[in-house]
Scaffold this motif. Structure first.
Motif, PDB file in Angstrom:
ATOM      1  N   TYR A 324     -23.270   6.779  46.311  1.00  0.00           N
ATOM      2  CA  TYR A 324     -23.044   5.346  46.115  1.00  0.00           C
ATOM      3  C   TYR A 324     -21.676   5.121  45.490  1.00  0.00           C
ATOM      4  CZ  TYR A 324     -28.049   6.256  46.181  1.00  0.00           C
ATOM      5  OH  TYR A 324     -29.294   6.744  46.494  1.00  0.00           O
ATOM      6  N   ASP A 325     -21.345   3.847  45.272  1.00  0.00           N
ATOM      7  CA  ASP A 325     -20.101   3.540  44.571  1.00  0.00           C
ATOM      8  C   ASP A 325     -20.166   4.078  43.142  1.00  0.00           C
ATOM      9  OD1 ASP A 325     -19.031   2.182  46.760  1.00  0.00           O
ATOM     10  OD2 ASP A 325     -19.814   0.232  46.105  1.00  0.00           O
ATOM     11  N   VAL A 326     -19.018   4.472  42.607  1.00  0.00           N
ATOM     12  CA  VAL A 326     -18.982   5.004  41.245  1.00  0.00           C
ATOM     13  C   VAL A 326     -19.341   3.901  40.259  1.00  0.00           C
ATOM     14  CG1 VAL A 326     -17.252   6.738  41.848  1.00  0.00           C
ATOM     15  CG2 VAL A 326     -16.528   4.526  40.922  1.00  0.00           C
ATOM     16  N   ALA A 327     -19.880   4.316  39.121  1.00  0.00           N
ATOM     17  CA  ALA A 327     -20.266   3.350  38.094  1.00  0.00           C
ATOM     18  C   ALA A 327     -19.031   2.599  37.597  1.00  0.00           C
ATOM     19  CB  ALA A 327     -20.950   4.064  36.937  1.00  0.00           C
ATOM     20  N   GLN A 337     -22.537   8.339  39.025  1.00  0.00           N
ATOM     21  CA  GLN A 337     -23.450   7.264  39.421  1.00  0.00           C
ATOM     22  C   GLN A 337     -24.787   7.454  38.715  1.00  0.00           C
ATOM     23  OE1 GLN A 337     -23.295   8.206  43.687  1.00  0.00           O
ATOM     24  NE2 GLN A 337     -25.358   9.086  43.604  1.00  0.00           N
ATOM     25  N   GLN A 338     -25.480   6.336  38.468  1.00  0.00           N
ATOM     26  CA  GLN A 338     -26.821   6.414  37.885  1.00  0.00           C
ATOM     27  C   GLN A 338     -27.810   6.880  38.952  1.00  0.00           C
ATOM     28  OE1 GLN A 338     -29.130   6.597  35.836  1.00  0.00           O
ATOM     29  NE2 GLN A 338     -28.214   6.111  33.867  1.00  0.00           N
ATOM     30  N   ASN A 339     -29.050   7.107  38.502  1.00  0.00           N
ATOM     31  CA  ASN A 339     -30.061   7.764  39.321  1.00  0.00           C
ATOM     32  C   ASN A 339     -31.381   7.017  39.153  1.00  0.00           C
ATOM     33  OD1 ASN A 339     -32.065  10.018  40.018  1.00  0.00           O
ATOM     34  ND2 ASN A 339     -30.106  11.022  40.413  1.00  0.00           N
ATOM     35  N   ARG A 362     -33.143  27.962  54.914  1.00  0.00           N
ATOM     36  CA  ARG A 362     -33.541  28.922  53.887  1.00  0.00           C
ATOM     37  C   ARG A 362     -32.690  28.826  52.624  1.00  0.00           C
ATOM     38  NH1 ARG A 362     -34.362  31.791  58.740  1.00  0.00           N
ATOM     39  NH2 ARG A 362     -32.513  33.120  58.569  1.00  0.00           N
ATOM     40  N   MET A 363     -31.877  27.775  52.582  1.00  0.00           N
ATOM     41  CA  MET A 363     -31.087  27.529  51.379  1.00  0.00           C
ATOM     42  C   MET A 363     -30.571  26.099  51.445  1.00  0.00           C
ATOM     43  SD  MET A 363     -28.010  29.919  49.959  1.00  0.00           S
ATOM     44  CE  MET A 363     -27.326  29.751  48.321  1.00  0.00           C
ATOM     45  N   ALA A 364     -30.486  25.457  50.288  1.00  0.00           N
ATOM     46  CA  ALA A 364     -29.942  24.099  50.202  1.00  0.00           C
ATOM     47  C   ALA A 364     -29.446  23.883  48.777  1.00  0.00           C
ATOM     48  CB  ALA A 364     -30.981  23.051  50.582  1.00  0.00           C
ATOM     49  N   ASN A 365     -28.511  22.948  48.633  1.00  0.00           N
ATOM     50  CA  ASN A 365     -27.931  22.693  47.314  1.00  0.00           C
ATOM     51  C   ASN A 365     -27.743  21.195  47.114  1.00  0.00           C
ATOM     52  OD1 ASN A 365     -26.763  25.407  48.434  1.00  0.00           O
ATOM     53  ND2 ASN A 365     -26.769  25.604  46.216  1.00  0.00           N
ATOM     54  N   LEU A 366     -28.497  20.649  46.171  1.00  0.00           N
ATOM     55  CA  LEU A 366     -28.371  19.245  45.823  1.00  0.00           C
ATOM     56  C   LEU A 366     -27.019  18.995  45.170  1.00  0.00           C
ATOM     57  CD1 LEU A 366     -29.659  16.400  45.396  1.00  0.00           C
ATOM     58  CD2 LEU A 366     -30.468  17.260  43.187  1.00  0.00           C
ATOM     59  N   ALA A 367     -26.335  17.937  45.594  1.00  0.00           N
ATOM     60  CA  ALA A 367     -25.022  17.589  45.033  1.00  0.00           C
ATOM     61  C   ALA A 367     -25.172  16.379  44.095  1.00  0.00           C
ATOM     62  CB  ALA A 367     -24.039  17.279  46.166  1.00  0.00           C
ATOM     63  N   GLN A 368     -24.856  16.572  42.799  1.00  0.00           N
ATOM     64  CA  GLN A 368     -24.571  17.817  42.115  1.00  0.00           C
ATOM     65  C   GLN A 368     -25.425  17.911  40.858  1.00  0.00           C
ATOM     66  OE1 GLN A 368     -20.375  18.546  41.484  1.00  0.00           O
ATOM     67  NE2 GLN A 368     -19.883  18.161  43.616  1.00  0.00           N
ATOM     68  N   ALA A 369     -25.292  18.970  40.091  1.00  0.00           N
ATOM     69  CA  ALA A 369     -26.242  19.228  39.018  1.00  0.00           C
ATOM     70  C   ALA A 369     -26.135  18.254  37.842  1.00  0.00           C
ATOM     71  CB  ALA A 369     -26.083  20.674  38.517  1.00  0.00           C
ATOM     72  N   ILE A 370     -24.903  17.983  37.386  1.00  0.00           N
ATOM     73  CA  ILE A 370     -24.728  17.200  36.156  1.00  0.00           C
ATOM     74  C   ILE A 370     -23.607  16.171  36.340  1.00  0.00           C
ATOM     75  CG2 ILE A 370     -24.303  17.281  33.663  1.00  0.00           C
ATOM     76  CD1 ILE A 370     -25.113  20.187  33.653  1.00  0.00           C
ATOM     77  N   ASN A 371     -23.917  14.903  36.057  1.00  0.00           N
ATOM     78  CA  ASN A 371     -22.921  13.817  35.932  1.00  0.00           C
ATOM     79  C   ASN A 371     -22.170  13.466  37.210  1.00  0.00           C
ATOM     80  OD1 ASN A 371     -23.428  13.525  33.142  1.00  0.00           O
ATOM     81  ND2 ASN A 371     -21.906  15.075  32.617  1.00  0.00           N
ATOM     82  N   VAL A 372     -22.553  14.010  38.351  1.00  0.00           N
ATOM     83  CA  VAL A 372     -21.837  13.752  39.601  1.00  0.00           C
ATOM     84  C   VAL A 372     -22.850  13.484  40.713  1.00  0.00           C
ATOM     85  CG1 VAL A 372     -20.336  14.746  41.386  1.00  0.00           C
ATOM     86  CG2 VAL A 372     -19.847  15.171  38.956  1.00  0.00           C
ATOM     87  N   LEU A 373     -22.657  12.368  41.454  1.00  0.00           N
ATOM     88  CA  LEU A 373     -23.528  12.028  42.586  1.00  0.00           C
ATOM     89  C   LEU A 373     -24.996  12.063  42.163  1.00  0.00           C
ATOM     90  CD1 LEU A 373     -21.540  13.779  45.459  1.00  0.00           C
ATOM     91  CD2 LEU A 373     -21.483  11.378  44.798  1.00  0.00           C
ATOM     92  N   SER A 375     -27.262  13.595  40.523  1.00  0.00           N
ATOM     93  CA  SER A 375     -27.447  14.667  39.556  1.00  0.00           C
ATOM     94  C   SER A 375     -28.856  14.687  38.969  1.00  0.00           C
ATOM     95  CB  SER A 375     -26.423  14.531  38.423  1.00  0.00           C
ATOM     96  OG  SER A 375     -26.488  13.240  37.855  1.00  0.00           O
ATOM     97  N   VAL A 376     -29.217  15.846  38.450  1.00  0.00           N
ATOM     98  CA  VAL A 376     -30.520  15.987  37.787  1.00  0.00           C
ATOM     99  C   VAL A 376     -30.402  15.805  36.280  1.00  0.00           C
ATOM    100  CG1 VAL A 376     -31.512  17.439  39.591  1.00  0.00           C
ATOM    101  CG2 VAL A 376     -30.284  18.529  37.705  1.00  0.00           C
ATOM    102  N   ILE A 377     -29.175  15.903  35.762  1.00  0.00           N
ATOM    103  CA  ILE A 377     -28.923  15.763  34.324  1.00  0.00           C
ATOM    104  C   ILE A 377     -27.711  14.858  34.116  1.00  0.00           C
ATOM    105  CG2 ILE A 377     -28.113  16.999  32.248  1.00  0.00           C
ATOM    106  CD1 ILE A 377     -29.732  19.420  33.208  1.00  0.00           C
TER     107      ILE A 377
END
Length: 514
Positions: A324-327, A337-339, A362-373, A375-377
């Motif tokens: 999405y658009d950046v915050a 961006q928020q989640n 057999r493999m995938a990577n969520l973009a991204q882990a922290i503070n970007v797109l 994120s999970v954290i």
């Protein structure tokens, strides 16, 4: 080999005797078929030198007042351990093809600074480098996935990196590793041979990249006994099926273990929309783009099947998520961006797609882990919060290394105007202890869904967890960090051998059957 698939019965013309004439939202376990193991690496993550993903996200330095282990935040380590992340991709992304790994080793005071021209033109001091990342992966209990520099790097540079991190004997690179404080090699298995070669990785034609790949991959060796590198080619941008065709046709299979695919759920690259203040129309468009992942995997897999019918080469979706658009008020190059619950629904539906294509994905990577797109954290100073996407990934980790249960599904439509999407997304598996798990997503923004599941088994108990909120636009903030979190789900029951489920709108449910 028996054929299995994730299908809509209306498309396939498949009628099940247990369905009533007017039955809707029906799922049937296909017990006469054998599903593959859902590779735990489908649940991988991505950490790029982008915005505050590395610096301030993972890494605060060992002099920080924030509790850390060798500079890595301890709260982040604990959260990701609970998530059971199987692999972590680094250092990019676009950043990977401008990254020279020798800049990030040795005493930190002597490391050269560079400008991150891809993401905000900020100065990168290289204080977080190879040792920092690989030692962090050991702390997390996860496998590292290194993205090699093909765009601006040399064959020798990549070959030296492989030797530096993997060779256990005496060599120029292993001697250099020991000199910098690491005696034993890390034995890194996953390697990306460039990133987005069709774009920021060099704007290459597929024929040219295929030849470049062959050259670089030839000089990459495992450097330890009885193991082989898992080399991943820079794959297609979404629906560029010709890219996959050219790579599969022109790269010898003894040089290729995986082919990447990148696809983001985006409304429009010109008008991505706000991450929080979005309409139902924008939600629908996001899900429309996200669910297109199923068609992408079908079509790319069909091309791969022509050249690799035994499915030895993996499809690696090493960048996916909502964009999405950046915050407002943040650096546009940092992609913060928020989640919201929209992202939770997107994550659940996408993971169901990956599970149901576990024969090839057999493999995938969520973009991204922290503070970007997506994120999970999220972090702010010494505070950390978990996003709705984090909770979905944690709920779904019951599928890791479990055996897929192939299903047939008939879903109601989620209708908006003249357009429609399937309202229900499902995947199921049986783990090594014999416990069955079903993950269900109701995509519909306003209607609850009643679902009947013919498990073709004699289950005696069912319990579950639910993730939802009062509004689609709800999110966890630093002032309300637990606004959205999993709760016990009581909307499932076993009756007459069938499982019945009532799932509220825009909700994710995980059921355990025993």
């Amino acid at each position: 080999m028996k054929k299995y698939c994730y299908i809509r019965l209306g498309i396939m013309g498949l009628l099940l005797s247990w369905q009533a004439v007017n039955a809707q939202n029906t799922v049937s376990f296909l017990k006469d078929t054998t599903g593959p193991v859902i590779n735990r690496n489908i649940y991988g993550h991505f950490a790029e030198h982008l915005g505050n993903c590395i610096y301030g996200g993972f890494y605060v330095g060992d002099t920080s007042h924030i509790p850390n282990t060798k500079g890595v935040r301890q709260d982040v380590i604990a959260a990701l351990r609970k998530l059971k992340i199987p692999n972590l991709r680094w250092p990019g992304g676009c950043f990977a093809d401008t990254y020279h790994w020798k800049d990030g080793i040795g005493p930190k005071a002597g490391r050269p600074a560079i400008v991150n021209t891809w993401w905000g033109n900020v100065t990168e001091d290289n204080s977080f480098g190879t040792h920092d990342f690989l030692n962090m992966c050991e702390e997390l209990g996860t496998e590292p996935y290194l993205a090699g520099n093909v765009g601006s790097g040399t064959v020798q540079e990549l070959s030296d990196w492989v030797q530096y991190v993997n060779f256990e004997g005496k060599s120029p690179m292993s001697d250099l590793r020991v000199q910098h404080g690491r005696n034993n090699p890390w034995k890194v298995r996953f390697w990306g041979v460039g990133n987005e070669a069709w774009g920021c990785g060099g704007n290459m034609r597929p024929e040219y990249y295929a030849d470049i790949y062959r050259k670089y991959a030839t000089f990459m060796h495992s450097n330890w006994k009885n193991e082989h590198l898992f080399r991943i080619a820079s794959g297609a941008n979404s629906s560029d099926y010709n890219w996959t065709e050219v790579l599969m046709k022109n790269i010898p299979k003894n040089l290729l273990e995986g082919v990447a695919l990148h696809h983001y759920a985006v409304i429009s690259w010109n008008q991505k929309g706000d991450a929080v203040n979005f309409s139902e129309r924008q939600y629908f468009q996001t899900m429309q783009s996200g669910l297109f992942m199923d068609s992408l995997i079908h079509k790319h897999s069909a091309i791969m099947d022509k050249y690799d019918p035994q499915k030895k080469v993996a499809l690696v979706v090493d960048e996916w998520g909502g964009w999405y658009d950046v915050a407002s008020g943040t650096n546009p190059g940092f992609l913060f961006q928020q989640n919201t619950m929209r992202d939770a629904v997107l994550a659940g539906a996408t993971l169901n797609i990956f599970n149901n294509h576990a024969d090839r994905v057999r493999m995938a990577n969520l973009a991204q882990a922290i503070n970007v797109l997506q994120s999970v954290i999220l972090t702010h100073g010494d505070t950390m919060i978990l996003t709705p996407t984090y909770h979905v990934m944690e709920m779904y980790n019951v599928h890791q290394d479990a055996t897929l249960i192939p299903i047939a599904i008939h879903s109601n439509d989620y209708t908006l105007g003249k357009e429609k999407l399937p309202a229900v997304s499902v995947s199921a598996s049986k783990d090594k202890a014999g416990v069955t798990h079903i993950t269900l997503v109701n995509i519909d923004a306003s209607k609850a869904q009643d679902i009947t599941v013919n498990t073709q088994g004699s289950f005696k108990s069912v319990n579950g967890r639910l993730l939802t909120s009062a509004k689609l636009q709800d999110y966890n903030s630093f002032s309300q960090p637990d606004k959205i979190k999993p709760v016990a789900f009581n909307g499932a029951a076993i009756r007459n051998g069938n499982l019945t489920v009532k799932i509220p709108p825009y909700a994710v449910v995980v059921l355990t059957l025993q």
